[in-house]
Design an enzyme around this catalytic site. Structure first.
Site, PDB file in Angstrom:
ATOM      1  N   GLN A   1      -8.370   4.079  33.580  1.00  0.00           N
ATOM      2  CA  GLN A   1      -8.402   3.278  32.254  1.00  0.00           C
ATOM      3  C   GLN A   1      -8.419   3.986  31.020  1.00  0.00           C
ATOM      4  O   GLN A   1      -9.348   5.053  30.835  1.00  0.00           O
ATOM      5  CB  GLN A   1      -9.816   2.386  32.152  1.00  0.00           C
TER       6      GLN A   1
ATOM      7  N   TYR B   1      -4.837  -2.281  44.934  1.00  0.00           N
ATOM      8  CA  TYR B   1      -4.166  -1.477  43.580  1.00  0.00           C
ATOM      9  C   TYR B   1      -5.412  -0.511  43.165  1.00  0.00           C
ATOM     10  O   TYR B   1      -5.621  -0.782  41.997  1.00  0.00           O
ATOM     11  CB  TYR B   1      -3.734  -2.264  42.517  1.00  0.00           C
TER      12      TYR B   1
ATOM     13  N   GLU C   1      -4.475   1.516  47.967  1.00  0.00           N
ATOM     14  CA  GLU C   1      -3.604   2.258  46.710  1.00  0.00           C
ATOM     15  C   GLU C   1      -2.258   2.766  47.423  1.00  0.00           C
ATOM     16  O   GLU C   1      -2.019   3.537  48.351  1.00  0.00           O
ATOM     17  CB  GLU C   1      -4.345   3.192  46.175  1.00  0.00           C
TER      18      GLU C   1
ATOM     19  N   ASP D   1      -6.068  -5.933  40.996  1.00  0.00           N
ATOM     20  CA  ASP D   1      -5.741  -5.015  39.629  1.00  0.00           C
ATOM     21  C   ASP D   1      -4.668  -4.199  39.842  1.00  0.00           C
ATOM     22  O   ASP D   1      -4.505  -3.191  39.752  1.00  0.00           O
ATOM     23  CB  ASP D   1      -6.856  -3.774  39.379  1.00  0.00           C
TER      24      ASP D   1
ATOM     25  N   CYS E   1      -3.437  -6.335  32.775  1.00  0.00           N
ATOM     26  CA  CYS E   1      -3.202  -5.586  31.447  1.00  0.00           C
ATOM     27  C   CYS E   1      -1.880  -6.453  30.865  1.00  0.00           C
ATOM     28  O   CYS E   1      -1.548  -5.768  29.816  1.00  0.00           O
ATOM     29  CB  CYS E   1      -3.144  -4.153  31.659  1.00  0.00           C
TER      30      CYS E   1
END
Length: 462
Positions: free
Chosen positions: A291, A324, A348, A391, A418
Site C-alpha cells: 500500500q 491476492y 498470491e 484484496d 481500490c
C-alpha cells in the site's frame, strides 16, 4: 477564487479530429475516473481539472469525429466553484501547463479542489457505482455515505507527503519526469509533493538518467533503507546502470528491474525493502505490491479485522483465507487472530511476492502460502472457511472468482478494493447469488487524486 486566464500555445503532439480546438462548457456532475461530465453540441465530453458547476474554457484532447465521447482539459476558468483552490503543484496544474503548450502530469488531478470537496465527490462516485453496477436502489444503510480522511496526523490536513512509493518516467534528455494523462508526453519534474520527504530527499531529478526508461522508488514509512529501481532502455549496458546507481544519494539501495518479468538485479545494497505494519515486519522485493499511503496498512487492517471480529467470524481456531495476499499484510494479522489452533490459506499469483510472503510468515505454522491464480487454488484446496479476505487488483475479482467464493460457502467475505467500479460490479455478482452487504467503509488513501479505497463486509443471505 479569482479565475485564471490562460492562453494556449502550439500543441505538444500531433492531433487528429477536433483535438486542439477550444470550447466553452458548463460542467456537470463528477464521473468515475477523475473527470466531470459536460456536453458540447450534443456530445458527451469528459473534462479533467474542473469542478461541478463551473463554466470553463477547455482544450479538446481526444476528439475524433467517430468517437462516442470526447475528452478535454480545462485551460481557463470563467465561473469558478467556491471549492476551487490554486493547485499546489505547477506541473500538475492544467491552467499553467497548457500555457506552455503541453498537458499537465497525471497523479494529482484533484489538486485544484478543496480536500473536503474531493471527498464528497469521491462519495458521489461510489454511490453512483453502487446503484448503477451493484443494483442497489439507494445508498446502503450500512455505509455512512462519506469518505473518511486518513493520515491527517502526519500531513496536518494538507493531503501531501503521503506516498511511500512513486513511479517516474525519463525524458529523452535523461531527466526525471512524469507522463501527462493519456499521453506519451513526459514533463520534467523537480519535486513530487505527494511523495514522502524520504523520496524527495533522494533528489533523483539531479541525476543523468540516460539509458533508463522508468524509475520506481520505495521509501518505507518506518524509516528503513529506500530502494530505487531502474528499468533500462533497450540496449543499455549494465555498466551504464551501475554508473547511475553510484550517483544515487541518501544511502538508498539501487537495483535494475524488468517491468515485464519482475526480475530484479542488484546494483547497490538490497533488492528489497523492510516494511512494518500491525506489529509485523514484511520484506517486499523489487516492485512487489505494498500500500502506497504511509497509513494505509494500519487503516485497512483495522477495518478488516473490526468487521470480522464484530461478526465473530475471526477468532481462535477459525479457518480463514487471504486471497491476492501480496507479501502477507493481512495474512500475518489473521494468523495472530486464529492462533495455532486455526489455519490461514494465503494465495498470491506473483512468484516473487509469494516468495516474500513465505519469508515473512515462516514462523507461523498455521499459515499455508500458495503461489498461483486464486481460482485454481480454490479448486485445488477446498475448505470450509469461516472468513475470506479478498484484496484483488484494480480489475477486481471477477465473475468466476466470485462464483467460486459463493460455492465455497464461507461465513463472511471482507472485500478490500481500490476501484469503486470493479467493486460494485463484483458486489452485484454476490447480491445476485443471495449475499448481502453487511458493512462498508470508504477511505481517502489517495488525496488530490480521484482514487479511493473501500472495505466491505459481505455475508450470505438468510
Amino acid at each position: 477564487m479569482t479565475a485564471r486566464t490562460s492562453t494556449t500555445a502550439t500543441p505538444a503532439t500531433e492531433e487528429t479530429g477536433h483535438a486542439g480546438e477550444e470550447a466553452v462548457l458548463d460542467v456537470g456532475p463528477v464521473a468515475h475516473g477523475g473527470h466531470c461530465v459536460a456536453r458540447h453540441e450534443g456530445r458527451v465530453v469528459f473534462v479533467r481539472h474542473a469542478v461541478p458547476g463551473e463554466k470553463v474554457r477547455v482544450r479538446l484532447t481526444d476528439a475524433g469525429d467517430d468517437a462516442k465521447f470526447w475528452r478535454a482539459d480545462v485551460i481557463e476558468v470563467l465561473e469558478a466553484s467556491p471549492d476551487r483552490v490554486e493547485h499546489f503543484w505547477r506541473p500538475a496544474d492544467s491552467l499553467r501547463a497548457w500555457v506552455h503548450g503541453h498537458p499537465p502530469v497525471g497523479g494529482a488531478e484533484f489538486g485544484h479542489i478543496t480536500l473536503a470537496r474531493q471527498r464528497s465527490l469521491k462519495a458521489e462516485v461510489l454511490a453512483e457505482q453502487l446503484t448503477r453496477l451493484a443494483g442497489l436502489e439507494d445508498v446502503p444503510s450500512v455505509w455512512s455515505g462519506g469518505v473518511e480522511a486518513v493520515g491527517e496526523g502526519h500531513d496536518g490536513g494538507a493531503g501531501l507527503g503521503w506516498r511511500t512509493r512513486a513511479s517516474f518516467s525519463v525524458t529523452p534528455g535523461g531527466k526525471l519526469g512524469m507522463h501527462a494523462h493519456r499521453s506519451h508526453h513526459i514533463v520534467p519534474v523537480q519535486e513530487m509533493p505527494l511523495a514522502s520527504d524520504a523520496i524527495n530527499g533522494l533528489r533523483l531529478w539531479d541525476l543523468d538518467l540516460q539509458g533508463v526508461e522508468r524509475v520506481e522508488v520505495a521509501a518505507p514509512a518506518n524509516g528503513s533503507r529506500p530502494l530505487v529501481l531502474l528499468a533500462p532502455a533497450p540496449g543499455t549496458k549494465e555498466k551504464r546502470l551501475r554508473g547511475v546507481a553510484a550517483d544515487v544519494q541518501g544511502g538508498a539501495s539501487v537495483a535494475a528491474f524488468d517491468p515485464l518479468t519482475g526480475g530484479v538485479t542488484q546494483l547497490r545494497g538490497r533488492t528489497w525493502v523492510q516494511e512494518s505494519a500491525a506489529g509485523h515486519e514484511y520484506r517486499v522485493t523489487g516492485d512487489g505490491f505494498w500500500q502506497i499511503h504511509r497509513d494505509a496498512p494500519g487503516t485497512l487492517v483495522g477495518a478488516v479485522t473490526e468487521f470480522l471480529k464484530r461478526g465473530e467470524f475471526l477468532h481462535a481456531g477459525a479457518v480463514v483465507a487471504d486471497l491476492y495476499a501480496g507479501a502477507g499484510l493481512f495474512t500475518g494479522v489473521l494468523a495472530d487472530a486464529v492462533g495455532e489452533t486455526g489455519s490461514v490459506l494465503s494465495v498470491e499469483g506473483a512468484p516473487g511476492t509469494s516468495r516474500d510472503a513465505r519469508k515473512n510468515l515462516h514462523s507461523a505454522p498455521q499459515v499455508e502460502v500458495v503461489q498461483g491464480r486464486v481460482e485454481r487454488v480454490l479448486r485445488q484446496k477446498p475448505r470450509n472457511f469461516d472468513a475470506i479476505v479478498l484484496d484483488p487488483p484494480r480489475a477486481g475479482a471477477g465473475k468466476a472468482v466470485v462464483g467460486q467464493l459463493v460455492s465455497s460457502q464461507p461465513r463472511a467475505v471482507t472485500y478490500v478494493s481500490c476501484d469503486p467500479a470493479s467493486f460494485a460490479r463484483d458486489l452485484g455478482y454476490f447480491r445476485r447469488s443471495g449475499w448481502e452487504l453487511a458493512g462498508l467503509r470508504a477511505f481517502d488513501l489517495y488525496p488530490h487524486t480521484h482514487h479511493l479505497e473501500t472495505v466491505a463486509l459481505l455475508t450470505p443471505g438468510p
